[in-house]
Motif scaffolding. Structure first.
Motif, mmCIF file in Angstrom:
data_model
loop_
_atom_site.group_PDB
_atom_site.id
_atom_site.type_symbol
_atom_site.label_atom_id
_atom_site.label_comp_id
_atom_site.label_asym_id
_atom_site.label_seq_id
_atom_site.Cartn_x
_atom_site.Cartn_y
_atom_site.Cartn_z
ATOM 1 N N ILE A 122 -73.068 42.438 -10.884
ATOM 2 C CA ILE A 122 -73.488 43.694 -11.513
ATOM 3 C C ILE A 122 -74.735 43.403 -12.327
ATOM 4 N N GLN A 123 -75.809 44.144 -12.053
ATOM 5 C CA GLN A 123 -77.060 44.009 -12.794
ATOM 6 C C GLN A 123 -77.270 45.268 -13.636
ATOM 7 N N TYR A 175 -61.167 41.921 -13.238
ATOM 8 C CA TYR A 175 -62.067 41.644 -14.354
ATOM 9 C C TYR A 175 -62.505 42.971 -14.959
ATOM 10 N N THR A 176 -62.725 42.963 -16.254
ATOM 11 C CA THR A 176 -63.249 44.140 -16.934
ATOM 12 C C THR A 176 -64.098 43.684 -18.106
ATOM 13 N N GLY A 177 -65.030 44.536 -18.530
ATOM 14 C CA GLY A 177 -65.872 44.160 -19.654
ATOM 15 C C GLY A 177 -67.017 45.129 -19.838
ATOM 16 N N SER A 178 -67.927 44.751 -20.736
ATOM 17 C CA SER A 178 -69.115 45.549 -21.024
ATOM 18 C C SER A 178 -70.337 44.665 -20.818
ATOM 19 N N LEU A 179 -71.379 45.237 -20.200
ATOM 20 C CA LEU A 179 -72.586 44.482 -19.876
ATOM 21 C C LEU A 179 -73.771 45.062 -20.646
ATOM 22 N N PRO A 204 -77.693 45.780 -22.080
ATOM 23 C CA PRO A 204 -78.940 46.057 -21.357
ATOM 24 C C PRO A 204 -79.631 44.776 -20.901
ATOM 25 N N GLY A 205 -80.126 44.786 -19.649
ATOM 26 C CA GLY A 205 -80.881 43.667 -19.122
ATOM 27 C C GLY A 205 -80.054 42.469 -18.700
ATOM 28 N N GLN A 206 -78.711 42.564 -18.760
ATOM 29 C CA GLN A 206 -77.852 41.428 -18.435
ATOM 30 C C GLN A 206 -77.280 41.551 -17.021
ATOM 31 N N THR A 207 -76.851 40.402 -16.481
ATOM 32 C CA THR A 207 -76.254 40.326 -15.145
ATOM 33 C C THR A 207 -74.971 39.513 -15.226
ATOM 34 N N ILE A 208 -73.969 39.926 -14.462
ATOM 35 C CA ILE A 208 -72.713 39.182 -14.410
ATOM 36 C C ILE A 208 -72.276 39.048 -12.958
ATOM 37 N N THR A 209 -71.727 37.890 -12.601
ATOM 38 C CA THR A 209 -71.212 37.649 -11.248
ATOM 39 C C THR A 209 -69.786 37.122 -11.351
ATOM 40 N N ARG A 210 -68.877 37.704 -10.578
ATOM 41 C CA ARG A 210 -67.489 37.260 -10.516
ATOM 42 C C ARG A 210 -67.087 37.070 -9.057
#
Length: 294
Positions: free
Chosen positions: A32-33, A53-57, A59-65
């Motif tokens: 998620i970008q 998985y759950t969470g908050s991202l 601004p400008g951040q990326t997460i990979t699961r």
């Protein structure tokens, strides 16, 4: 013993039920970008009814699961609409959106202003070239072509955080050669007058001249039709004219020739009854007055 076997069968069934998703589906990565400059996005990565998985991202951040997924929910915690989509396009406005996933996927979340609206853009010398860039999504670009008369050119319009930027600009004059160029041939004393027809979208003109056969030109800038070369040289001169505007110069005209009025050589002149009177007139330039005596 029978009771023990029954308990073992139950445990095996439970284990198979638990492992079934992993056995049926290979794990893969979901990214998620958050492309927003100001908004956070919340997310839930799911398999069936289970949230893996759950969470908050921010601004400008990326997460990979990496796991076994079949759906990803992203939503704007402020409740307003924001763009979302599967890479490379973040184009649809939602406050919340669920994506079905079956393989490695990148999901985008963006600002609540995910596009640059249609607008006129200018570039080139004096911003002479211009075109209207049509509505374009953030991070995307379009090629625009000049629409201003008297020039040719193009540029790349880039939508960056809802602001247009222009790159790779080209802009040069596109003007026809002046027509009907004419120069006087011995009709003006000490001058050669050059005239030409107007060129559409030209704002000024340059003229260049040289003695016929000379290797180089002399250029005079920002002149108007009816320009005159002042000279005592009775040689034939060549002339060319070009139109200009802010974007540059157009095409030079063909060559036109001209010369000043020629002077007189020394000779005997006669006048009076039966041309009885006579005198020698000394050589002189055209237009000169001399008196003769006998």
């Amino acid at each position: 013993m029978k009771h023990l076997l029954k308990v073992c069968r139950v445990l095996v069934c439970l284990a198979l039920a638990y492992l079934a998703p992993s056995l049926a589906f290979a794990q893969f990565a979901v990214t998620i970008q958050n492309q927003s400059q100001t908004l956070s996005t919340n997310y839930e990565m799911k398999y069936g009814a289970s949230v893996i998985y759950t969470g908050s991202l921010p601004p400008g951040q990326t997460i990979t699961r990496t796991a076994v997924f079949d759906a990803v929910l992203i939503y704007n915690p402020s409740g307003g609409q924001a763009c979302s989509g599967v890479y490379p396009e973040c184009g649809t406005m939602y406050s919340a959106r669920t994506f079905g996933v079956t393989s490695a996927t990148t999901i985008l979340f963006g600002d609540d202003r995910p596009e640059c609206t249609a607008a006129p853009l200018s570039w080139g010398p004096g911003n002479y070239c211009s075109a209207v860039a049509q509505t374009t999504l953030n991070g995307q670009s379009i090629v625009i072509s000049n629409s201003a008369a008297g020039a040719i050119g193009s540029a790349t319009a880039v939508c960056n955080s809802a602001v247009w930027e222009v790159s790779n600009p080209t802009c040069s004059a596109s003007l026809s050669a002046p027509a009907s160029v004419a120069a006087t041939d011995g009709t003006v004393v000490g001058k050669i007058t050059v005239t030409w027809g107007a060129v559409a979208n030209a704002t000024s003109y340059d003229i260049r001249h040289r003695k016929q056969g000379a290797p180089s030109w002399t250029t005079v800038t920002n002149v108007t039709s009816g320009w005159q070369l002042t000279t005592a040289d009775e040689s034939v001169f060549e002339f060319q004219v070009v139109g200009k505007n802010v974007a540059g110069e157009g095409t030079w005209s063909g060559t036109e020739t001209g010369n000043i009025a020629k002077g007189c050589t020394t000779q005997t002149l006669n006048w009076g009854p039966s041309n009885y009177c006579a005198a020698s007139a000394a050589a002189g330039a055209a237009g000169m007055l001399i008196s003769t005596e006998f």
